[in-house]
Scaffold this active site. Structure first.
Site, PDB file in Angstrom:
ATOM      1  N   LYS A   1       0.816  -1.222   0.000  1.00 59.22           N
ATOM      2  CA  LYS A   1       0.000   0.000   0.000  1.00 59.22           C
ATOM      3  C   LYS A   1       0.845   1.266   0.000  1.00 59.22           C
ATOM      4  CE  LYS A   1      -4.418  -1.698   1.464  1.00 59.22           C
ATOM      5  NZ  LYS A   1      -5.605  -1.557   2.296  1.00 59.22           N
TER       6      LYS A   1
ATOM      7  N   LYS B   1      -5.299  -9.023  -6.893  1.00 66.12           N
ATOM      8  CA  LYS B   1      -6.606  -9.142  -6.245  1.00 66.12           C
ATOM      9  C   LYS B   1      -7.513  -7.969  -6.639  1.00 66.12           C
ATOM     10  CE  LYS B   1      -6.523  -6.792  -1.789  1.00 66.12           C
ATOM     11  NZ  LYS B   1      -7.071  -6.738  -0.466  1.00 66.12           N
TER      12      LYS B   1
ATOM     13  N   LYS C   1     -10.560  -2.253  -3.806  1.00 72.93           N
ATOM     14  CA  LYS C   1     -11.241  -0.963  -3.866  1.00 72.93           C
ATOM     15  C   LYS C   1     -10.277   0.115  -4.335  1.00 72.93           C
ATOM     16  CE  LYS C   1     -13.674  -1.802   0.451  1.00 72.93           C
ATOM     17  NZ  LYS C   1     -12.516  -2.042   1.319  1.00 72.93           N
TER      18      LYS C   1
END
Ligand code: AQP
Length: 334
Positions: free
Chosen positions: A114, A197, A200
């Site tokens: 992230k 994956k 969002k």
């Protein structure tokens, strides 16, 4: 005998959940409420680990809660609440932060993934300590089981390590949770990049299937999903990751084993198969979307349900935290 306790959370980081959230988490939460003492939270404290606009956070927190009820969580049977309504999450997180080694926290791969977006030094300390807050969320409720997708396995291990460390140092306090992962749906992948994956924050609009999306765009995205060379509908994750992902989705949504689907579509090419996947997704999402819209039209009622959840959650959290404070050696306030 008391039912085993289950706890899980979902971030209000988008205006809709996606198919990965639904199959990997929410749908199982609904099933587990039948057999477990269930606690599910909208983890808004986690959402602010990346820059978040206040109005969007407030809106998305309600949208997330509404989708949970719309997907089938029953406020009578499940304790559904917003994480920031229960102050003990942050309090326990601090205690656990003080028990975590820098190296240990630094090994969490989700932070690496992230923070790559911002650059590691621009990422917040909150993003770095995110897995420790998650450990607090779970340990606070003495959860036995935590339903999650594959991306969360490492965080669950950290949770167990921290619980064990606390128990060892200060005396038996926490239940050590087990992950509950359904292998078949542990990683639903992006329609445009079937090795990543569905997410969002990192999927492109064409790669993600939103629960609250209209049937038209859902169908279009599935028909345009990246498929693999050849024309046979076969389950082969290495050579046919796109078709394998669609098979996993179709299998989970229609409760049909993958080999039966492969037999059904033999010799038919990708087109017919994709059309059927699209219908299965539309059929699963339409009633959830309609119920979500209805719930969102009465914010007062939604907030009332969340207040009931927060009250029930607080009762458990307060009890655990009182024990933690005592064991740590904090002076009682008289
Ligand atoms: N693609 C996925 N396949 C299976 N399960 C998934 N989950 C997420 N993506 C998939 C599971 O959904 C639950 C809630 O996820 P989250 O809101 O905590 O966020 P996340 O795991 O970080 O998912 P996203 O979509 O990638 O969100 P952002 O972009 O906000 O970080 C978890 O149980 C997760 O395993």
């Amino acid at each position: 005998m008391a039912r085993p306790r289950v706890l899980s959370g979902i971030q209000p980081t988008a205006d809709s959940f996606h198919l990965g959230n639904y199959l990997g988490a929410v749908r199982q939460w609904v099933t587990l409420q039948e057999t477990h003492d269930a606690f599910y939270c909208v983890v808004d404290l986690h959402a602010i680990t990346v820059p978040t606009e206040p109005a969007a956070l407030r809106r998305r927190s309600r949208v997330a809660a509404a989708q949970l009820f719309a997907a089938g969580l029953d406020p009578e049977r499940s304790t559904v609440f917003v994480q920031s309504h229960v102050r003990e999450h942050t309090e326990l997180a601090w205690v656990l932060i003080c028990l975590t080694g820098m190296g240990e926290a630094g090994r969490m791969t989700q932070f690496k993934d992230k923070s790559a977006k911002f650059g590691e030094s621009a990422a917040s300390v909150g993003l770095f300590t995110y897995p420790i807050l998650q450990a607090a969320d779970i340990l606070l409720y003495q959860a036995n089981r935590v339903p999650v997708g594959a991306d969360q396995k490492q965080h669950l291990e950290l949770t167990r390590d921290l619980g064990q460390r606390f128990n060892h140092r200060f005396g038996d306090t926490f239940t050590l949770p087990e992950p509950y992962i359904l292998k078949e749906v542990e990683k639903i992948t992006d329609l445009q990049d079937p090795t990543a994956k569905m997410s969002k924050s990192s999927s492109s609009p064409a790669g993600i299937l939103d629960v609250l999306e209209q049937p038209g765009p859902l169908r279009k995205k599935i028909m345009r999903a990246v498929t693999d060379t050849g024309s046979e509908v076969l389950f082969d994750e290495e050579n046919k990751p796109g078709i394998s992902n669609l098979l996993r989705i179709q299998s989970a949504l229609t409760a049909t084993p993958i080999p039966d689907l492969v037999a059904r579509y033999a010799g038919q090419g990708y087109g017919t198969f994709k059309k059927d996947v699209a219908e299965a997704v539309v059929d699963a999402f339409a009633p959830i979307r309609e119920r979500t819209e209805k719930l969102l039209s009465d914010e007062k009622e939604l907030d009332r349900l969340l207040a009931i959840g927060a009250e029930r959650a607080s009762a458990v959290a307060k009890q655990t935290m009182a024990e933690v404070r005592d064991r740590i050696g904090f002076l009682p306030k008289h």
